[in-house]
Motif scaffolding. Sequence first.
Motif, PDB file in Angstrom:
ATOM      1  N   TYR A 214       0.835  -1.203   0.000  1.00 20.60           N
ATOM      2  CA  TYR A 214       0.000   0.000   0.000  1.00 20.60           C
ATOM      3  C   TYR A 214       0.872   1.257   0.000  1.00 20.60           C
ATOM      4  CZ  TYR A 214      -3.506   3.321   1.810  1.00 20.60           C
ATOM      5  OH  TYR A 214      -4.333   4.397   1.997  1.00 20.60           O
ATOM      6  N   SER A 215       1.876   1.237   0.840  1.00 23.57           N
ATOM      7  CA  SER A 215       2.720   2.417   0.949  1.00 23.57           C
ATOM      8  C   SER A 215       3.498   2.674  -0.358  1.00 23.57           C
ATOM      9  CB  SER A 215       3.568   2.213   2.195  1.00 23.57           C
ATOM     10  OG  SER A 215       4.816   2.598   2.027  1.00 23.57           O
ATOM     11  N   LYS A 216       4.014   1.624  -0.992  1.00 20.27           N
ATOM     12  CA  LYS A 216       4.709   1.774  -2.288  1.00 20.27           C
ATOM     13  C   LYS A 216       3.740   2.272  -3.362  1.00 20.27           C
ATOM     14  CE  LYS A 216       8.935  -0.116  -1.709  1.00 20.27           C
ATOM     15  NZ  LYS A 216      10.175   0.609  -1.925  1.00 20.27           N
ATOM     16  N   LEU A 217       2.535   1.742  -3.329  1.00 24.07           N
ATOM     17  CA  LEU A 217       1.544   2.134  -4.351  1.00 24.07           C
ATOM     18  C   LEU A 217       1.159   3.607  -4.190  1.00 24.07           C
ATOM     19  CD1 LEU A 217      -0.646  -1.097  -4.248  1.00 24.07           C
ATOM     20  CD2 LEU A 217       0.680  -0.293  -6.211  1.00 24.07           C
ATOM     21  N   LYS A 218       1.007   4.033  -2.926  1.00 28.07           N
ATOM     22  CA  LYS A 218       0.692   5.454  -2.677  1.00 28.07           C
ATOM     23  C   LYS A 218       1.821   6.329  -3.212  1.00 28.07           C
ATOM     24  CE  LYS A 218      -0.448   5.330   1.733  1.00 28.07           C
ATOM     25  NZ  LYS A 218      -0.902   5.694   3.064  1.00 28.07           N
ATOM     26  N   SER A 219       3.062   5.914  -2.947  1.00 27.29           N
ATOM     27  CA  SER A 219       4.215   6.696  -3.441  1.00 27.29           C
ATOM     28  C   SER A 219       4.229   6.749  -4.965  1.00 27.29           C
ATOM     29  CB  SER A 219       5.531   6.095  -2.985  1.00 27.29           C
ATOM     30  OG  SER A 219       5.560   5.998  -1.607  1.00 27.29           O
ATOM     31  N   ALA A 220       3.720   5.703  -5.607  1.00 25.65           N
ATOM     32  CA  ALA A 220       3.690   5.671  -7.082  1.00 25.65           C
ATOM     33  C   ALA A 220       2.510   6.483  -7.635  1.00 25.65           C
ATOM     34  CB  ALA A 220       3.626   4.235  -7.571  1.00 25.65           C
ATOM     35  N   GLY A 221       1.695   7.045  -6.735  1.00 30.04           N
ATOM     36  CA  GLY A 221       0.607   7.929  -7.183  1.00 30.04           C
ATOM     37  C   GLY A 221      -0.756   7.280  -7.304  1.00 30.04           C
ATOM     38  N   VAL A 222      -0.867   5.999  -6.868  1.00 31.03           N
ATOM     39  CA  VAL A 222      -2.162   5.307  -6.974  1.00 31.03           C
ATOM     40  C   VAL A 222      -3.148   5.935  -5.992  1.00 31.03           C
ATOM     41  CG1 VAL A 222      -3.336   3.070  -6.742  1.00 31.03           C
ATOM     42  CG2 VAL A 222      -1.010   3.173  -7.648  1.00 31.03           C
ATOM     43  N   THR A 223      -4.418   6.075  -6.445  1.00 35.43           N
ATOM     44  CA  THR A 223      -5.422   6.727  -5.603  1.00 35.43           C
ATOM     45  C   THR A 223      -6.552   5.777  -5.160  1.00 35.43           C
ATOM     46  OG1 THR A 223      -6.310   7.498  -7.713  1.00 35.43           O
ATOM     47  CG2 THR A 223      -5.104   9.108  -6.378  1.00 35.43           C
ATOM     48  N   ARG A 224      -6.799   4.719  -5.918  1.00 35.57           N
ATOM     49  CA  ARG A 224      -7.887   3.798  -5.549  1.00 35.57           C
ATOM     50  C   ARG A 224      -7.344   2.401  -5.342  1.00 35.57           C
ATOM     51  NH1 ARG A 224     -13.913   4.527  -7.725  1.00 35.57           N
ATOM     52  NH2 ARG A 224     -13.874   6.765  -7.925  1.00 35.57           N
ATOM     53  N   PHE A 225      -7.856   1.756  -4.310  1.00 39.51           N
ATOM     54  CA  PHE A 225      -7.306   0.458  -3.910  1.00 39.51           C
ATOM     55  C   PHE A 225      -8.434  -0.514  -3.552  1.00 39.51           C
ATOM     56  CE2 PHE A 225      -4.771   4.015  -2.519  1.00 39.51           C
ATOM     57  CZ  PHE A 225      -3.487   3.716  -2.956  1.00 39.51           C
ATOM     58  N   GLN A 226      -8.148  -1.799  -3.802  1.00 35.19           N
ATOM     59  CA  GLN A 226      -9.075  -2.861  -3.409  1.00 35.19           C
ATOM     60  C   GLN A 226      -8.215  -4.020  -2.941  1.00 35.19           C
ATOM     61  OE1 GLN A 226     -11.625  -3.940  -6.669  1.00 35.19           O
ATOM     62  NE2 GLN A 226     -12.717  -5.539  -5.549  1.00 35.19           N
ATOM     63  N   GLY A 227      -8.636  -4.684  -1.893  1.00 32.69           N
ATOM     64  CA  GLY A 227      -7.835  -5.834  -1.459  1.00 32.69           C
ATOM     65  C   GLY A 227      -8.129  -6.190  -0.012  1.00 32.69           C
ATOM     66  N   PHE A 228      -7.619  -7.363   0.371  1.00 34.73           N
ATOM     67  CA  PHE A 228      -7.888  -7.875   1.717  1.00 34.73           C
ATOM     68  C   PHE A 228      -7.346  -6.944   2.801  1.00 34.73           C
ATOM     69  CE2 PHE A 228      -7.728 -12.458  -0.171  1.00 34.73           C
ATOM     70  CZ  PHE A 228      -8.971 -12.260  -0.739  1.00 34.73           C
ATOM     71  N   LEU A 229      -6.332  -6.139   2.478  1.00 35.11           N
ATOM     72  CA  LEU A 229      -5.799  -5.202   3.471  1.00 35.11           C
ATOM     73  C   LEU A 229      -6.894  -4.254   3.960  1.00 35.11           C
ATOM     74  CD1 LEU A 229      -3.332  -3.968   4.949  1.00 35.11           C
ATOM     75  CD2 LEU A 229      -3.050  -2.453   2.996  1.00 35.11           C
ATOM     76  N   PHE A 230      -7.771  -3.868   3.058  1.00 31.30           N
ATOM     77  CA  PHE A 230      -8.818  -2.892   3.409  1.00 31.30           C
ATOM     78  C   PHE A 230     -10.098  -3.588   3.842  1.00 31.30           C
ATOM     79  CE2 PHE A 230      -5.972  -1.224   0.198  1.00 31.30           C
ATOM     80  CZ  PHE A 230      -5.464  -0.125   0.873  1.00 31.30           C
ATOM     81  N   ALA A 231     -10.536  -4.578   3.071  1.00 33.68           N
ATOM     82  CA  ALA A 231     -11.769  -5.284   3.416  1.00 33.68           C
ATOM     83  C   ALA A 231     -11.917  -6.540   2.585  1.00 33.68           C
ATOM     84  CB  ALA A 231     -12.969  -4.376   3.165  1.00 33.68           C
ATOM     85  N   MET A 232     -12.484  -7.563   3.213  1.00 31.92           N
ATOM     86  CA  MET A 232     -12.817  -8.803   2.509  1.00 31.92           C
ATOM     87  C   MET A 232     -14.166  -8.590   1.818  1.00 31.92           C
ATOM     88  SD  MET A 232     -10.391 -10.792   3.502  1.00 31.92           S
ATOM     89  CE  MET A 232     -10.885 -12.486   3.164  1.00 31.92           C
TER      90      MET A 232
END
Length: 255
Positions: A214-232
């Motif tokens: 998540y942290s690497k993706l944020k640094s790469a400029g990603v704004t929307r995320f989906q995955g088990f880290l946030f919610a099943m």
Amino acid sequence: MTNAIQNQAIEIVFQPIVKGPDEKIVAFEALSRWLHPVTGTIGPEEMFDIADEIGLGPALGNYVLEQACRSAKPIFDAAPDIELSINIRPSHASGQNFVESCLQAISVNGLKSQRLVLEFTENDMAQNYGQIGENLSALSAAGIRIAIDDFGKGYSSYARLTQFPFSLLKLDSSLITHIETDSRVSAMVSALVSMTRKLGAELIVEGVETGAQYSKLKSAGVTRFQGFLFAMPMTADDLLTWLKPRSPASRDRVF
Ligand code: G
Ligand code: MN
């Protein structure tokens, strides 16, 4: 299969999609599965392959579309700006009645067309684009948005990206698995964020499982995320509970 539909053996769960920087839930994806009495749970890909083989692809697609919109109604009542994403197969999208079925599923449930996103995998779009293209243009004109799903998993065609109207590009998790150890992955994701934005769309990364990713993706400029880290994936009722205001301390996040 017809029995499965009649006996409500097809279950639809919903997985939240969050937007940074505060991980607000901005959308949720409907995920279907077949609770088979003999073989156990059958995932959506196999379920739709079976339905397509016996000519029931469009009927199953319509069922999932209608049920997802119906289950989502209380969620939209609680959070009117949220978006509902539904996976669509080519056998369904190429049908004569597809546009009408989509418009009807949203209107009978009082949903706004701007809140519906239809997801197509890039592999599916690579074949069979004729009638689907016309239907997608009609749906886009009505305000419904299109997402390209599983991008980067197969033979990603950049030429294909220019051929149909998409608002969201969903980057498959296979690329980001090594983002923590391989700096080339961050470089590619960052370029994809920029490319997607220049095309007037937004990149979503799916399958985010760790805080480090998540942290690497944020640094790469990603704004929307989906995955088990946030919610099943969860039932519509559970999602409603999730959407109620949460204090930072009570959030059941993994990190
Ligand atoms: O193919 P599509 O992207 O529409 O489907 C999403 C699938 O990915 C669902 O089956 C969902 O349960 C699964 N999924 C969602 N988040 C994660 C995740 O963080 N890790 C993995 N491995 N699978 C996930
Ligand atoms: Mn999807």
